[in-house]
Each structure stands twice: as C-alpha cells, then as structure tokens.
Design a protein around this motif. Structure first.
Motif, PDB file in Angstrom:
ATOM      1  N   VAL A   1      -3.331   3.151   0.034  1.00 36.17           N
ATOM      2  CA  VAL A   1      -2.744   3.006  -1.299  1.00 36.17           C
ATOM      3  C   VAL A   1      -1.226   3.041  -1.230  1.00 36.17           C
ATOM      4  O   VAL A   1      -0.529   2.234  -1.874  1.00 36.17           O
ATOM      5  N   LEU A   2      -0.673   3.946  -0.456  1.00 38.69           N
ATOM      6  CA  LEU A   2       0.781   4.058  -0.358  1.00 38.69           C
ATOM      7  C   LEU A   2       1.395   2.812   0.255  1.00 38.69           C
ATOM      8  O   LEU A   2       2.427   2.317  -0.209  1.00 38.69           O
ATOM      9  N   SER A   3       0.801   2.300   1.320  1.00 40.06           N
ATOM     10  CA  SER A   3       1.341   1.101   1.950  1.00 40.06           C
ATOM     11  C   SER A   3       1.228  -0.103   1.021  1.00 40.06           C
ATOM     12  O   SER A   3       2.079  -1.002   1.041  1.00 40.06           O
ATOM     13  N   THR A   4       0.199  -0.138   0.173  1.00 41.07           N
ATOM     14  CA  THR A   4       0.026  -1.251  -0.759  1.00 41.07           C
ATOM     15  C   THR A   4       1.096  -1.236  -1.845  1.00 41.07           C
ATOM     16  O   THR A   4       1.621  -2.287  -2.228  1.00 41.07           O
ATOM     17  N   PHE A   5       1.452  -0.064  -2.324  1.00 41.57           N
ATOM     18  CA  PHE A   5       2.369   0.024  -3.440  1.00 41.57           C
ATOM     19  C   PHE A   5       3.769   0.469  -3.038  1.00 41.57           C
ATOM     20  O   PHE A   5       4.537   0.964  -3.859  1.00 41.57           O
TER      21      PHE A   5
END
Length: 793
Positions: A180-184
């Motif tokens: 999730v962090l890498s996506t956003f």
C-alpha cells in the motif's frame, strides 16, 4: 455471590482438566535386527494421579518360555532409570510363560508406587519431552532375544495454533502495508517495511526447509517449533481439501496414502532409519505395521497431511493466495473508480498513480508474490520428481518449476538491463531503476530492499534458495549429504552478506546479518542431528533446546519489530519521516518522493523549471535581436526585455527562494541595481569599447541615443569580447572565464555579475559585447540539460 462462586469452581475445574498429567506411548519399534518380538500396534496411557496404566498391544513373537528384561529409561539422552523386570512377577499371564504367535492384549493395570515414584514430576510438564524406554529381553539362559524402544509424550507441545496464526498475520500485515505504501508514494517507509518483512518470510522458510532434511534424529521440541512455521511453505491442513487431494491423486493414476486414518499402522517420526548402513547401536527397525518417517514425510505427518497430499497442498495454497492478491488489487481499483463517479472523492489527483498504472502495479505485486513462494514451489516440485504421486501432479510440478525459475530469471535480466542502461546514460543505476515509475512498479520488488549499488543482490538470494531446494528435494535419501551441503551454502551466504552489506541502510543490514547467522546456526545444529559426527544423543538433545529457545526468541523480536514499524506508519501523517533514507540517491529520482519531501524540494523543483523557462526566453530574445536589427538601441532592447519579463511576471513577483534567484538572473533585476563602481575605466583594446553602467532610471529615460547604445557592435568579436574587470563582490565569478582564445564559461549562465554595464568617463556611448549561448550549461545534466533530467526522472 453464589454465581461468582460457581464460576470460580468452574474455572478451577477447567484448569485442573488442562493441567492433567499423563504419559502416552503409541509407537513401539525394534532396535535389534531379526528381533524375536515386534509390534503391530501399541498404545499405552499412564495416569500418575491414580497410577493406572491403560494399554492396547498387538504383538508378534517368536519367543517361548519364561522371560525377563532390563528396562532403561532415557530423558534427553541421559539414563535416569534402570530396572530388571521378571514378567512372571508382573502377573501378566500372557507373558508367563509366553508362546510363539500373536499376542493381543487390551487391559488396565495399576502400577506400584515403587515404580511411579521414580518418574520425576518435570516429565509431566515439559513440552515435547524427549524420553523413551528401551527393553532388552532375555530368556532364562540370558540369551539376548529382542530389543524394543518405546517413545513417550506428555501431551504438551510448543506447536500451537495461536503461534501459527500470530506469525502469519503479522507477516501478512507487513507485506500488505509495504504494498500500500509503495502504491501511494511513501517510498522510504515502503522500502523499509518491505525489506524487513521479506527478510522475516525468508527466515521462516529457512527454518522449515532445514527441518525437512532427512537427518538421523530430530529432537521433538525442534521438530515441534518448525511446525509453527510450516504455513510459510504453504503446508496448511484443511480437512475437506485433504479429501479432494486424495481423490485427485487416485483419479490421476496415483496411490494415495492413508497413514493418518489407519488403525493398524503405527508411525514414528522422532527417529529416522538408515536402510543402507548398519550401525552398532541406536538403529531402529520398522515393519509393515510400524513406519518410520523422516524429512518432509516427518513434517507432513506431524501437521496431519498425508504424504501424497503434501505437494498438492503447497501448490493449491500458492494459487489461492495469488488469486486473492490479484482480486484485492482489482477490487481496490474499481472501488476507487466508483468513488470518483459517485462523487465520494472529489480531488481528481487522488490515487492518480494507482488509477493510471494499476496493471503495472498488479504485475509487480504478482512477481513479488512469486519471489516469496520461490523456495516453496521449487522444493516441492523437486521432491515430487522423486515421489511421483501421480502423473498429473508431476506435470503440475514441471509447470511450477518453469514458472518460478523463468519469472525470477526474467526479472533479474530486466533489472540488470535497466541498471546498466542507467549507468551508461547517467552514471548511476538509480536513475532509471527509481526514476521510471513503470520499472519501479513492476521490478521494484527485485532491488528496492538493497542500495542502488547492489541492485543485483536478489539474484544471489534466488541462487541460494535454489541450491537449498535442490538438495532438500532430491537428496531425501541421504540426510548427511543434505545437512553438510546446506550448512556450507548458508555459511558462504552469511560471509557474503557481512562482506557486501547490500541492504538499503545500516539497521537493515544488521538485521539481515543476524538472520543469516541464525540460519547458519540452525543448519549447523542439523549437522549434529544427522549424526555426522557420531556424538552421543545427549548432545543432540541439548542442541534441540538451544534451537527452540534461539529461534523462538528471535522470531518474537522480528515480529515485534514489524508491529512497531506498522504502528509508526499507521499513526504518522508522513511515514517517510519516520525512517532514515537509504544510503543512496534513489530519492533524488523518485517523483513520488519529491512531492512529499516538503517546501525545500518544491522550491528546488520550481527553481529548475523557472531557470529553464528564463534561459529559453533569454536565448530567443537575443536571436530575435540579431535577426531584426543589429544596431537597435539599448532602449529598444529594454522594451523587449520588459516584454520577456512580463511573460513570467507571476514568477518574478514571487517572494520565495526561487523567485529571488530568478530576479537576479533577469535583466530587470540586473538593470535595476545602480553601479557603485568608479566612473573611470581603461580599455585594453581599441576594438573593444568600454561598457557603460547605467542605472534603471537613466535607462528608462532614454538619456542616450540609439546610436550610442547599439546592442551589437559592427566589429563583432567572439565571446567574451569585453574587458575583464575586477569583481566588486569578490565572488570570483568574473575571474572564472578562460582566456579569450577559445575559453569556455565555467558558470552555466552567461551573466556572472549583477551589473553588466560599466560606466565610461570619456564617452557616453556604450555597447554590449557579442553574447552567444554557452554550451557548457548543457554539461550539467549529462546527455541532457539538468532541468530536463529533473522533469523526466
């Protein structure tokens, strides 16, 4: 009060039930070749509270007459009890005298306190107790006739469902949070949580892999701890699935095993059998009704999975989790789109990267998932090639081997290709690996855990995992070979990790060095469990406890670390600020990072854009002046310059850092400053006219005629062309020019001082030297200009 009293009694009664002491034995094996006594089934339960002994025996004997036996009881390799027993004194009619044939007994006996008092109380409390009794049977002439070994357990174990769920959930949360962090856009936090979670997964898998070795003896507590982590290899028991796998193997030409449901077969998993080499002592012999499992079969039996269902179980859970991952990403995509259409999310820039590149993100997530399951797929496939449960299962194993190795090889090749391309163009592998969003989203799993210099280290991890899978899968017939090869492989890897320290920062390197050291110690313990050195079993038993304590404590520390990182990220507005950036310049190339790093980064980005626009306008204006009128007046040039400045009036009125720099780079700021220099200047050349410095007011009044302020002299001379003067600001910029014969500017901008016009006392006419664009500015960004690089990457 009565209700509370009844509740307390109920709780106490429940605790008493849980704390009930028992000793159970369900395996009886022979320890002498051609033993005259063997067992088809054997179940014994001893209750020390009433000294009752419940037993069910099904024996086959070739003995006759009266017998006596020597009983030795061992705990963790130490002999704690030695007794001589006369079967006739036990009042067992079936054994006094005994006759050849089958002996079937089901009864209950009450043991004298003379014998029960010799059992230490700790035997009922220690989990996974390592205790067994050896019976050496003799006749009246003291002929050695038979040898039997009985293995006990107290029903307590460290293999707990809660431990399995806790470790799986925490590790899953770490992986989900990193995705999730890498996506956003939280790149720094995502890299740290991803690196540590992946290391945690690889460590759990290493514990299970090392416990799959076909070694001579595995202490029960070490074996039980490995069961807690078997889920990391996809070995999860689901009852209805086991029925499906059994049907599938049988329907595709296989012969499914039924060891778990058999009532006539006893299975021993705490010892292994050397079929090829005869040992002087401590060798166990099975028969058609007593099986001795080791290696992968031992682990599978302990977690209640049939041998022929192991491969199907691992493959099925891998595919199911892959579908869940893909479905989750697709659901997130369409839920976000639905929220925009319904007006729940009004900011159109929200989730912009994910909405436009969700397919690339999906591919990258699935590649990361294949990397996590690489050891699982390859090891189970290689083992299936030796077991051949059925033709269909072997075919599926071939497909998974090609899938896993092919995808990881392709990812390694593409990562290396882009890194080398980046080094060739930008002299830095991070430029493309982190600057191109598509490369980062798809192949980022392969290198974001490491610093940019060691982007290739995941190839080492994959090769290390593949070597271990080869030995564990193909060498189940030789535990010593497996143990020695895997220990050497792990030893070389830990030396390489300490030598190169490839991970993204120092703390992550330290964590992974510790993980590698623990892994080497685990494989070193299994060298002793394989009986390679021929040491007493006491040494192996002690090492089994060390194995458990060390791995349990280290797993707890790693899980707490992941939970701490998760809390830091969840309760922080900007998670990137909670983690130290990597020891490379990846953040300089990441767009998402630059948009999150605050005012300083935004100012620098704005400055780059403004400098680019100003330079283009400045060059274009000079070219227009050359083409239109070489003798145009300085006033006309001032008007044109004002037009140029007007085009970017918003930027010039900006009071930010970038606005101030821009004003110093424009003619408006340059001409608005009055000269403080003396009026008298001397000329070093007749061909070069001295340059007059005029204030902004004088220029606006047009005090000089156009002829006196011609912008270009008829006698053109190559740049610099004007008289060098001593810099009043003492900043050294004016002296940075090379000599007139072919020199290049060391400053990327043409205007090195605030005032380019200098006062002349002898004449009011002035001219500006022939200004041409300095190509040295292009060298700042390598093959392209610096501003363009910042915008692309």
């Amino acid at each position: 009060m009565k209700l509370i009293f009844k509740l307390c009694l109920l709780i106490l009664n429940f605790n008493c039930i849980l704390a009930k002491r028992t000793l159970v034995a369900n395996s009886l094996v022979t320890c002498k070749e051609d033993s005259a006594l063997s067992a088809n089934s054997f179940d014994v339960v001893f209750n020390p509270d009433d000294n009752s002994l419940h037993y069910t025996l099904d024996l086959v004997t070739q003995l006759s007459g009266n017998l006596h036996a020597t009983v030795d009881v061992y705990a963790y390799g130490f002999k704690i009890i030695t007794e001589d027993i006369d079967f006739c004194n036990l009042e067992w009619k079936q054994f006094c005298p005994i006759y050849p044939g089958d002996v079937q007994i089901e009864s209950i006996e009450y043991i004298s306190t003379e014998y029960t008092d010799q059992i230490p109380g700790i035997a009922y409390q220690v989990p996974d107790i390592d205790a067994y009794a050896r019976l050496n049977i003799y006749n009246n002439e003291s002929d050695y006739l038979a040898c039997l070994e009985i293995f006990f357990t107290n029903g307590k174990t460290v293999s707990q469902t809660g431990v399995k769920w806790a470790s799986a959930v925490v590790a899953g949360i770490g992986l989900l949070l990193s995705a999730v962090l890498s996506t956003f856009g939280k790149s720094t936090a995502a890299s740290h949580i991803s690196a540590n979670t992946m290391s945690l997964f690889l460590y759990f898998q290493s514990v299970v892999i090392v416990s799959m070795q076909h070694v001579h003896r595995v202490p029960p507590i070490a074996e039980a701890w490995a069961e807690n982590l078997a889920w990391s290899m996809g070995l999860i028991r689901v009852s209805f699935m086991q029925k499906i796998f059994r049907w599938y193997v049988e329907s595709t030409g296989g012969n499914p095993t039924l060891y778990l449901t058999s009532t006539t077969i006893s299975v021993l998993t705490q010892r292994s059998l050397d079929y090829l080499k005869k040992r002087a002592s401590n060798i166990l012999y099975g028969n058609t009704n007593t099986l001795i499992f080791r290696g992968i079969k031992r682990l599978a039996f302990n977690i209640n999975i049939e041998n022929t269902s192991v491969v199907c179980t691992g493959f099925t859970f891998f595919v199911l989790c892959g579908y869940v991952l893909a479905g989750f990403i697709m659901c997130c995509k369409y839920c976000i789109e639905l929220s925009f259409r319904l007006g729940w999310i009004k900011d159109q820039n929200r989730f912009y990267t994910f909405r436009n590149a969700w397919r690339i993100i999906l591919k990258g997530s699935l590649l990361r998932y294949v990397f996590i399951g690489f050891s699982q797929l390859t090891l189970l496939s290689f083992w299936e090639f030796t077991e051949v449960d059925s033709g269909a299962v072997v075919t599926i194993a071939c497909l998974f081997v090609v899938l896993s190795i092919g995808l990881m090889a392709w990812s390694a090749f593409r990562t290396h290709y882009f890194a080398q391309k980046s080094i060739k163009q930008y002299n830095n592998p991070a430029a493309l690996l982190y600057g191109d969003d598509q490369i980062l989203s798809k192949y980022g799993f392969f290198y974001t855990m490491f610093n940019a210099k060691h982007y290739w280290w995941n190839t080492v991890i994959i090769c290390h995992s593949l070597i271990r899978s080869l030995f564990v899968g193909f060498s189940q017939a030789s535990g010593k070979t497996q143990a020695l090869a895997i220990w050497l492989c792990d030893l070389f890897y830990v030396v390489a990790v300490i030598r190169y320290q490839p991970y993204l920062d120092r703390p992550t390197n330290i964590i992974n060095i510790f993980i590698s050291v623990i892994t080497v110690l685990n494989s070193f313990f299994f060298l002793f469990f394989s009986d390679l050195f021929g040491q007493p079993y006491t040494v192996s038993a002690i090492m089994g406890w060390i194995f458990f304590i060390m791995n349990a404590a280290f797993s707890f520390i790693l899980l707490m670390m992941i939970l701490t990182f998760t809390a830091m990220i969840v309760f922080s507005k900007n998670p990137d600020l909670r983690f130290k950036p990597a020891n490379d310049d990846r953040n300089s190339f990441q767009r998402n990072f630059n948009s999150q790093t605050g005012a300083a980064a935004n100012e620098l980005l704005a400055l780059g854009d403004l400098v680019k626009d100003h330079t283009e306008l400045f060059d274009r204006d000079i070219q227009d002046q050359k083409d239109s009128n070489k003798s145009s007046s300085l006033d006309e040039y001032d008007l044109d310059e004002k037009k140029v400045i007007t085009n970017d009036s918003t930027s010039l009125n900006d009071k930010s850092f970038s606005g101030k720099v821009l004003r110093n780079l424009t003619f408006k700021g340059l001409l608005g400053k009055k000269s403080k220099r003396p009026d008298n200047r001397t000329s070093n050349s007749n061909n070069n006219l001295p340059i007059t410095s005029l204030s902004g007011d004088e220029m606006s009044k047009g005090a000089e005629s156009p002829q006196e302020h011609s912008f270009f002299n008829e006698n053109k001379k190559n740049y610099p062309g004007h008289i060098r003067q001593e810099s009043e600001s003492n900043n050294g910029l004016i002296t940075s020019y090379d000599d007139e014969n072919g020199g290049r500017l060391s400053n990327p901008f043409h205007l090195s001082q605030p005032n380019i016009f200098e006062t002349r006392s002898e004449s009011k006419s002035s001219s500006i030297a022939n200004l041409e664009r300095d190509s040295s500015y292009d060298s700042l960004g390598g093959p392209q200009d610096a501003t363009r690089n910042a915008n692309i990457i």
